[in-house]
Design an enzyme around this catalytic site. Structure first.
Site, PDB file in Angstrom:
ATOM      1  N   GLY A  51     -23.680 -15.874   6.481  1.00 29.40           N
ATOM      2  CA  GLY A  51     -22.721 -14.791   6.696  1.00 29.40           C
ATOM      3  C   GLY A  51     -23.382 -13.618   7.388  1.00 29.40           C
ATOM      4  CG  HIS A  52     -27.138 -13.240   7.990  1.00 24.99           C
ATOM      5  ND1 HIS A  52     -27.132 -14.001   6.840  1.00 24.99           N
ATOM      6  CD2 HIS A  52     -28.250 -13.601   8.675  1.00 24.99           C
ATOM      7  CE1 HIS A  52     -28.200 -14.778   6.837  1.00 24.99           C
ATOM      8  NE2 HIS A  52     -28.902 -14.571   7.949  1.00 24.99           N
ATOM      9  CB  SER A  53     -25.776 -12.402  13.680  1.00 28.11           C
ATOM     10  OG  SER A  53     -26.473 -12.595  14.890  1.00 28.11           O
TER      11      SER A  53
END
Length: 137
Positions: A51-53
């Protein structure tokens, strides 16, 4: 600008022996210097990770045990990659949103990272991620 097409499966050296298999990551097997290693395990049924970059960090994800899906998104396209072989890893370049889901019972996800943990390297809001990709293009 990176896209989901820059993410790729890498084969990890596998040494077969009657006593069992051994896989090794060394030398230039991955296109970055490892600065951090961590692993995810005991993920509850229906649990999700990621749920991230990352702004700078590249990662190689390996299913050491079991299986899970990695959903990749570059702001324009999305694809799902299932990892279920301990001698293959998914190379995720920086600038790609990732979510991990559908963990099988007993699965273990090993992550080799190009950077140490720096909170400022993370984009944890998908809308901010999409906006940052639009500013670059």
């Amino acid at each position: 600008m990176t896209t989901i097409h820059d993410a790729k499966i890498l084969d990890i050296t596998k040494v077969h022996d009657t006593r069992g298999n051994l896989s090794v990551v060394e030398g230039n097997a991955i296109p970055f210097e490892m600065k951090r290693v961590y692993y995810l395990y005991d993920i509850p049924s229906g649990g999700r990770r990621g749920g991230h970059s990352h702004i700078n960090c590249q990662e190689l994800l390996v299913a050491l045990s079991g299986s899970f899906d990695v959903i990749l998104n570059d702001g324009s396209e999305q694809k799902t990659v299932t990892l279920n072989k301990p001698n293959q890893g998914l190379l995720i370049p920086n600038g790609i949103w990732r979510e991990l889901e559908n963990f099988s019972s007993g699965s273990v996800c090993l992550v080799l990272a190009s950077e140490v943990f720096i909170e400022e390297d993370y984009i944890r809001n998908f809308e901010e991620f999409r906006l940052s990709k639009n500013r670059i293009s």
